[in-house]
Design an enzyme around this catalytic site. Structure first.
Site, PDB file in Angstrom:
ATOM      1  N   LYS A  16       6.365   8.848  -0.296  1.00 14.62           N
ATOM      2  CA  LYS A  16       7.682   8.267  -0.585  1.00 14.62           C
ATOM      3  C   LYS A  16       8.087   8.507  -2.043  1.00 14.62           C
ATOM      4  O   LYS A  16       9.188   8.962  -2.320  1.00 14.62           O
ATOM      5  CB  LYS A  16       7.689   6.745  -0.301  1.00 14.62           C
ATOM      6  CG  LYS A  16       7.240   6.366   1.100  1.00 14.62           C
ATOM      7  CD  LYS A  16       7.254   4.859   1.319  1.00 14.62           C
ATOM      8  CE  LYS A  16       6.312   4.059   0.453  1.00 14.62           C
ATOM      9  NZ  LYS A  16       4.874   4.283   0.710  1.00 14.62           N
ATOM     10  N   ARG A  91      10.028  -4.199   2.700  1.00 19.38           N
ATOM     11  CA  ARG A  91       8.688  -4.106   3.270  1.00 19.38           C
ATOM     12  C   ARG A  91       8.396  -5.205   4.280  1.00 19.38           C
ATOM     13  O   ARG A  91       7.302  -5.248   4.849  1.00 19.38           O
ATOM     14  CB  ARG A  91       7.675  -4.263   2.139  1.00 19.38           C
ATOM     15  CG  ARG A  91       7.046  -2.983   1.694  1.00 19.38           C
ATOM     16  CD  ARG A  91       6.248  -3.336   0.469  1.00 19.38           C
ATOM     17  NE  ARG A  91       5.059  -2.573   0.358  1.00 19.38           N
ATOM     18  CZ  ARG A  91       4.946  -1.539  -0.480  1.00 19.38           C
ATOM     19  NH1 ARG A  91       5.944  -1.127  -1.186  1.00 19.38           N
ATOM     20  NH2 ARG A  91       3.799  -0.933  -0.572  1.00 19.38           N
ATOM     21  N   ARG A 130      -4.861  10.687  -5.861  1.00 14.01           N
ATOM     22  CA  ARG A 130      -3.623  10.621  -6.661  1.00 14.01           C
ATOM     23  C   ARG A 130      -3.921  10.349  -8.141  1.00 14.01           C
ATOM     24  O   ARG A 130      -4.758   9.533  -8.493  1.00 14.01           O
ATOM     25  CB  ARG A 130      -2.719   9.509  -6.145  1.00 14.01           C
ATOM     26  CG  ARG A 130      -1.507   9.296  -7.044  1.00 14.01           C
ATOM     27  CD  ARG A 130      -0.455   8.436  -6.413  1.00 14.01           C
ATOM     28  NE  ARG A 130      -0.976   7.167  -5.935  1.00 14.01           N
ATOM     29  CZ  ARG A 130      -0.279   6.337  -5.176  1.00 14.01           C
ATOM     30  NH1 ARG A 130       0.944   6.646  -4.814  1.00 14.01           N
ATOM     31  NH2 ARG A 130      -0.814   5.202  -4.772  1.00 14.01           N
ATOM     32  N   ARG A 163      -4.228   4.877 -10.326  1.00 10.87           N
ATOM     33  CA  ARG A 163      -3.684   3.529 -10.175  1.00 10.87           C
ATOM     34  C   ARG A 163      -4.795   2.541  -9.836  1.00 10.87           C
ATOM     35  O   ARG A 163      -5.709   2.863  -9.081  1.00 10.87           O
ATOM     36  CB  ARG A 163      -2.631   3.543  -9.049  1.00 10.87           C
ATOM     37  CG  ARG A 163      -1.240   3.338  -9.587  1.00 10.87           C
ATOM     38  CD  ARG A 163      -0.208   3.633  -8.575  1.00 10.87           C
ATOM     39  NE  ARG A 163      -0.266   2.758  -7.395  1.00 10.87           N
ATOM     40  CZ  ARG A 163       0.633   2.789  -6.427  1.00 10.87           C
ATOM     41  NH1 ARG A 163       1.652   3.619  -6.502  1.00 10.87           N
ATOM     42  NH2 ARG A 163       0.521   1.989  -5.381  1.00 10.87           N
ATOM     43  N   ARG A 174      -4.191  -2.486   1.680  1.00 13.52           N
ATOM     44  CA  ARG A 174      -2.772  -2.085   1.629  1.00 13.52           C
ATOM     45  C   ARG A 174      -2.337  -1.500   2.980  1.00 13.52           C
ATOM     46  O   ARG A 174      -1.229  -1.762   3.451  1.00 13.52           O
ATOM     47  CB  ARG A 174      -2.554  -1.064   0.511  1.00 13.52           C
ATOM     48  CG  ARG A 174      -2.637  -1.692  -0.875  1.00 13.52           C
ATOM     49  CD  ARG A 174      -2.815  -0.659  -1.960  1.00 13.52           C
ATOM     50  NE  ARG A 174      -1.780   0.337  -2.006  1.00 13.52           N
ATOM     51  CZ  ARG A 174      -1.927   1.562  -2.527  1.00 13.52           C
ATOM     52  NH1 ARG A 174      -3.098   1.937  -3.042  1.00 13.52           N
ATOM     53  NH2 ARG A 174      -0.931   2.396  -2.533  1.00 13.52           N
TER      54      ARG A 174
HETATM   55  P1  AP5 Z   1       3.064   9.309  -3.231  1.00 15.40           P
HETATM   56  O1  AP5 Z   1       4.347  10.050  -3.227  1.00 15.40           O
HETATM   57  O2  AP5 Z   1       2.626   8.650  -4.496  1.00 15.40           O
HETATM   58  O3  AP5 Z   1       3.010   8.280  -1.991  1.00 15.40           O
HETATM   59  P2  AP5 Z   1       3.757   6.893  -1.763  1.00 15.40           P
HETATM   60  O4  AP5 Z   1       4.187   6.868  -0.347  1.00 15.40           O
HETATM   61  O5  AP5 Z   1       4.804   6.674  -2.816  1.00 15.40           O
HETATM   62  O6  AP5 Z   1       2.516   5.922  -1.938  1.00 15.40           O
HETATM   63  P3  AP5 Z   1       2.326   4.562  -2.749  1.00 15.40           P
HETATM   64  O7  AP5 Z   1       0.865   4.296  -2.809  1.00 15.40           O
HETATM   65  O8  AP5 Z   1       3.076   4.568  -4.049  1.00 15.40           O
HETATM   66  O9  AP5 Z   1       3.002   3.554  -1.786  1.00 15.40           O
HETATM   67  P4  AP5 Z   1       2.781   2.068  -1.731  1.00 15.40           P
HETATM   68  O10 AP5 Z   1       3.890   1.720  -0.823  1.00 15.40           O
HETATM   69  O11 AP5 Z   1       1.469   1.561  -1.332  1.00 15.40           O
HETATM   70  O12 AP5 Z   1       2.836   1.609  -3.271  1.00 15.40           O
HETATM   71  P5  AP5 Z   1       3.900   0.780  -4.101  1.00 15.40           P
HETATM   72  O13 AP5 Z   1       3.812   1.244  -5.490  1.00 15.40           O
HETATM   73  O14 AP5 Z   1       5.203   0.769  -3.401  1.00 15.40           O
HETATM   74  O15 AP5 Z   1       1.928  10.334  -2.736  1.00 15.40           O
HETATM   75  C1  AP5 Z   1       0.559   9.929  -2.654  1.00 15.40           C
HETATM   76  C2  AP5 Z   1      -0.327  11.136  -2.997  1.00 15.40           C
HETATM   77  O16 AP5 Z   1      -0.160  12.136  -1.993  1.00 15.40           O
HETATM   78  C3  AP5 Z   1       0.032  11.803  -4.334  1.00 15.40           C
HETATM   79  O17 AP5 Z   1      -1.153  12.226  -4.974  1.00 15.40           O
HETATM   80  C4  AP5 Z   1       0.893  13.027  -3.926  1.00 15.40           C
HETATM   81  O18 AP5 Z   1       0.757  14.118  -4.844  1.00 15.40           O
HETATM   82  C5  AP5 Z   1       0.296  13.378  -2.560  1.00 15.40           C
HETATM   83  N1  AP5 Z   1       1.288  13.923  -1.632  1.00 15.40           N
HETATM   84  C6  AP5 Z   1       2.553  13.468  -1.406  1.00 15.40           C
HETATM   85  N2  AP5 Z   1       3.162  14.192  -0.449  1.00 15.40           N
HETATM   86  C7  AP5 Z   1       2.262  15.138  -0.045  1.00 15.40           C
HETATM   87  C8  AP5 Z   1       2.290  16.190   0.921  1.00 15.40           C
HETATM   88  N3  AP5 Z   1       3.377  16.414   1.707  1.00 15.40           N
HETATM   89  N4  AP5 Z   1       1.177  16.937   1.078  1.00 15.40           N
HETATM   90  C9  AP5 Z   1       0.071  16.735   0.314  1.00 15.40           C
HETATM   91  N5  AP5 Z   1      -0.013  15.761  -0.631  1.00 15.40           N
HETATM   92  C10 AP5 Z   1       1.063  14.968  -0.807  1.00 15.40           C
HETATM   93  O19 AP5 Z   1       3.321  -0.708  -3.968  1.00 15.40           O
HETATM   94  C11 AP5 Z   1       2.173  -1.127  -4.671  1.00 15.40           C
HETATM   95  C12 AP5 Z   1       2.019  -2.639  -4.491  1.00 15.40           C
HETATM   96  O20 AP5 Z   1       3.151  -3.332  -5.071  1.00 15.40           O
HETATM   97  C13 AP5 Z   1       1.971  -3.153  -3.059  1.00 15.40           C
HETATM   98  O21 AP5 Z   1       0.656  -3.074  -2.527  1.00 15.40           O
HETATM   99  C14 AP5 Z   1       2.461  -4.590  -3.213  1.00 15.40           C
HETATM  100  O22 AP5 Z   1       1.465  -5.425  -3.719  1.00 15.40           O
HETATM  101  C15 AP5 Z   1       3.532  -4.458  -4.278  1.00 15.40           C
HETATM  102  N6  AP5 Z   1       4.881  -4.207  -3.732  1.00 15.40           N
HETATM  103  C16 AP5 Z   1       5.645  -3.078  -3.949  1.00 15.40           C
HETATM  104  N7  AP5 Z   1       6.816  -3.195  -3.303  1.00 15.40           N
HETATM  105  C17 AP5 Z   1       6.794  -4.391  -2.669  1.00 15.40           C
HETATM  106  C18 AP5 Z   1       7.726  -5.056  -1.825  1.00 15.40           C
HETATM  107  N8  AP5 Z   1       8.903  -4.516  -1.478  1.00 15.40           N
HETATM  108  N9  AP5 Z   1       7.364  -6.284  -1.333  1.00 15.40           N
HETATM  109  C19 AP5 Z   1       6.196  -6.841  -1.659  1.00 15.40           C
HETATM  110  N10 AP5 Z   1       5.265  -6.268  -2.443  1.00 15.40           N
HETATM  111  C20 AP5 Z   1       5.568  -5.052  -2.947  1.00 15.40           C
END
Ligand code: AP5
Length: 222
Positions: A16, A91, A130, A163, A174
């Protein structure tokens, strides 16, 4: 182009953030990652950050009330006038319902939702591999998208860091939180006719092409 909300929906590691940066930059609208906003609050030690930190360290979701207050304040700013790309929000059903209300109040139409479908074994490899640039936030992967120089960002030479929540035991929680609380949003948005599914396990370039293809279909319909 595009006075609308785009939502990137999918499990942790689905890509994402990687794709949201490209879309936001192409359309010159803000990339709103609730994870990045929360991490910023944690690193600045704000009241919100102090509340969110232990929850994020466990891999659970931060409360709807805290996240919604943060999001509503952010999208009221002038740079969101022409649209924005949400990454990691909403979410929960409560967040999605609240967002519907906020968008209606601000006169923004229904969101375009891109759902990244990726199997769990792929997600674990992506998340453990990552690395993110401390300076500019560029996302790398030691297996699939390594930097030219080990540990350094190609763009600005910034330090690449892992991270805190990308440890296997937190990743498992997660993923479980996604299954429990977020996955249901696929049906929520599908039933509204605004969901477009992409194969998030494909190469980055192929995923980018699918995302832009889906968005131009949304635009054609708008
Ligand atoms: P990346 O693009 O970083 O993936 P992502 O989907 O953004 O993954 P996240 O881990 O950031 O999502 P998340 O939803 O858990 O974290 P968030 O920060 O929102 O890609 C991942 C890896 O894959 C990278 O190394 C990339 O290079 C590689 N890659 C990408 N595409 C590829 C492809 N096509 N082929 C090969 N490799 C590829 O949330 C973190 C925490 O914050 C949550 O756990 C929660 O505690 C809190 N939080 C955040 N938002 C909320 C909310 N709305 N409500 C409540 N709590 C929340």
């Amino acid at each position: 182009m595009f006075a609308r909300a785009v939502i990137f929906l999918g499990p942790p590691g689905a890509g994402k953030g990687t794709q949201a940066k490209l879309v936001a930059s192409r359309f010159n609208v803000p990339h709103l990652s609730t994870g990045d906003m929360l991490r910023d609050n944690v690193s600045r030690g704000t009241e919100l950050g102090l509340l969110a930190k232990p929850v994020m360290e466990r891999g659970e979701l931060v409360s709807d009330a805290l996240v919604l207050r943060m999001v509503e304040e952010r999208i009221a700013r002038p740079d969101c006038r022409n649209g924005f790309v949400f990454d990691g929000f909403p979410r929960t059903v409560a967040q999605a319902e609240a967002l519907d209300g906020i968008l209606a109040k601000q006169g923004i139409g229904a969101p375009a939702v891109i759902y990244f479908n990726v199997a769990e074994d792929v997600l674990m490899r992506r998340l453990t591999g990552r690395r993110t640039c401390k300076a500019c936030g560029e996302i790398y992967n030691i297996y699939d998208r390594p930097p030219k120089v080990d540990g350094r960002c190609d763009a600005d030479g910034g330090e690449l860091v892992q991270r805190a929540d990308d440890k296997p035991e937190v990743i498992r929680e997660r993923l479980a939180a996604y299954d429990r609380q977020t996955k249901t949003l696929v049906d929520y948005y599908r039933s509204q006719g605004v969901l477009h599914e992409v194969d998030g396990a494909a190469s980055m370039e192929a995923v980018t092409a699918s995302v832009f293809g889906a968005l131009s279909k949304f635009e054609a319909r708008a």
